[in-house]
Write a protein that holds these residues in place. Structure first.
Motif, PDB file in Angstrom:
ATOM      1  N   MET A  52      30.150  48.657  43.316  1.00  0.00           N
ATOM      2  CA  MET A  52      31.425  48.203  42.771  1.00  0.00           C
ATOM      3  C   MET A  52      31.216  46.937  41.940  1.00  0.00           C
ATOM      4  SD  MET A  52      34.008  48.718  46.029  1.00  0.00           S
ATOM      5  CE  MET A  52      35.518  48.440  45.103  1.00  0.00           C
ATOM      6  N   THR A  53      32.058  46.737  40.945  1.00  0.00           N
ATOM      7  CA  THR A  53      31.974  45.531  40.118  1.00  0.00           C
ATOM      8  C   THR A  53      32.729  44.378  40.776  1.00  0.00           C
ATOM      9  OG1 THR A  53      33.971  46.061  38.882  1.00  0.00           O
ATOM     10  CG2 THR A  53      31.867  46.906  37.989  1.00  0.00           C
ATOM     11  N   GLN A  54      32.445  43.163  40.325  1.00  0.00           N
ATOM     12  CA  GLN A  54      33.156  41.996  40.834  1.00  0.00           C
ATOM     13  C   GLN A  54      34.652  42.103  40.562  1.00  0.00           C
ATOM     14  OE1 GLN A  54      31.153  38.552  39.208  1.00  0.00           O
ATOM     15  NE2 GLN A  54      29.625  38.559  40.857  1.00  0.00           N
ATOM     16  N   SER A  55      35.017  42.611  39.395  1.00  0.00           N
ATOM     17  CA  SER A  55      36.447  42.724  39.084  1.00  0.00           C
ATOM     18  C   SER A  55      37.134  43.744  39.990  1.00  0.00           C
ATOM     19  CB  SER A  55      36.667  43.072  37.609  1.00  0.00           C
ATOM     20  OG  SER A  55      36.105  44.318  37.296  1.00  0.00           O
ATOM     21  N   SER A  77      24.692  36.498  44.310  1.00  0.00           N
ATOM     22  CA  SER A  77      25.805  35.631  44.685  1.00  0.00           C
ATOM     23  C   SER A  77      26.517  36.225  45.889  1.00  0.00           C
ATOM     24  CB  SER A  77      26.775  35.448  43.514  1.00  0.00           C
ATOM     25  OG  SER A  77      27.242  36.686  43.050  1.00  0.00           O
ATOM     26  N   GLN A  78      27.284  35.370  46.561  1.00  0.00           N
ATOM     27  CA  GLN A  78      28.024  35.779  47.751  1.00  0.00           C
ATOM     28  C   GLN A  78      29.492  35.431  47.582  1.00  0.00           C
ATOM     29  OE1 GLN A  78      26.469  33.882  51.276  1.00  0.00           O
ATOM     30  NE2 GLN A  78      24.379  33.994  50.516  1.00  0.00           N
ATOM     31  N   TRP A  79      30.340  36.347  47.994  1.00  0.00           N
ATOM     32  CA  TRP A  79      31.771  36.078  48.053  1.00  0.00           C
ATOM     33  C   TRP A  79      32.169  36.170  49.514  1.00  0.00           C
ATOM     34  CZ3 TRP A  79      34.825  39.007  43.671  1.00  0.00           C
ATOM     35  CH2 TRP A  79      34.388  38.541  42.432  1.00  0.00           C
ATOM     36  N   TYR A  87      27.790  40.668  48.929  1.00  0.00           N
ATOM     37  CA  TYR A  87      26.628  40.193  48.180  1.00  0.00           C
ATOM     38  C   TYR A  87      26.543  40.962  46.871  1.00  0.00           C
ATOM     39  CZ  TYR A  87      25.304  38.029  52.562  1.00  0.00           C
ATOM     40  OH  TYR A  87      25.302  37.263  53.697  1.00  0.00           O
ATOM     41  N   PHE A  88      26.381  40.224  45.794  1.00  0.00           N
ATOM     42  CA  PHE A  88      26.294  40.818  44.461  1.00  0.00           C
ATOM     43  C   PHE A  88      24.932  40.544  43.849  1.00  0.00           C
ATOM     44  CE2 PHE A  88      30.802  39.941  45.010  1.00  0.00           C
ATOM     45  CZ  PHE A  88      31.419  41.064  44.504  1.00  0.00           C
ATOM     46  N   VAL A  93      28.075  45.025  43.529  1.00  0.00           N
ATOM     47  CA  VAL A  93      27.913  44.879  44.976  1.00  0.00           C
ATOM     48  C   VAL A  93      26.595  45.519  45.404  1.00  0.00           C
ATOM     49  CG1 VAL A  93      28.821  45.570  47.234  1.00  0.00           C
ATOM     50  CG2 VAL A  93      30.407  44.889  45.422  1.00  0.00           C
ATOM     51  N   ILE A  94      25.811  44.769  46.182  1.00  0.00           N
ATOM     52  CA  ILE A  94      24.608  45.362  46.775  1.00  0.00           C
ATOM     53  C   ILE A  94      24.772  45.536  48.280  1.00  0.00           C
ATOM     54  CG2 ILE A  94      22.962  44.687  44.995  1.00  0.00           C
ATOM     55  CD1 ILE A  94      22.199  42.277  46.727  1.00  0.00           C
TER      56      ILE A  94
END
Length: 102
Positions: A52-55, A77-79, A87-88, A93-94
């Motif tokens: 999935m994308t960040q958006s 990066s982490q959200w 985790y991206f 998304v990974i």
């Protein structure tokens, strides 16, 4: 003088181990990890999926409480959300993991 080879050494060690078999003991510790409970909870939760994308994550789950990164190459990066972390790698998304229950 008798020449000793590695094969002879191994054979001697194996025979010695067999001879001492009844006199040796093995001690082991059992470690229990509640993986099934975590897996069941993960299956019940609606988490972002790999790719999935960040958006799309932001559209589905809102703004994260905290972000870290990106760090390294490739950029990771982490959200952080209330119950899980996403985790991206770059924009994708990974992995998404649940935070431990309090």
């Amino acid at each position: 003088m008798k020449k000793c080879t590695m094969r002879a050494v191994c054979a001697s060690a194996a025979l010695a181990a067999l001879a001492m078999g009844p006199f040796t003991s093995t001690v082991a510790e059992e470690v229990r990890v509640p993986v099934a409970v975590h897996a069941e909870r993960s299956a019940q939760e609606n988490l972002p999926r790999t790719g999935m994308t960040q958006s799309s994550v932001r559209n589905g789950w809102g703004d994260p409480r905290e972000t870290t990164g990106p760090v390294g190459e490739p950029p990771i990066s982490q959200w952080h959300y209330e119950d899980f972390v996403v985790y991206f790698e770059g924009d994708r998304v990974i992995h998404a993991v649940l935070k431990p229950q309090r």
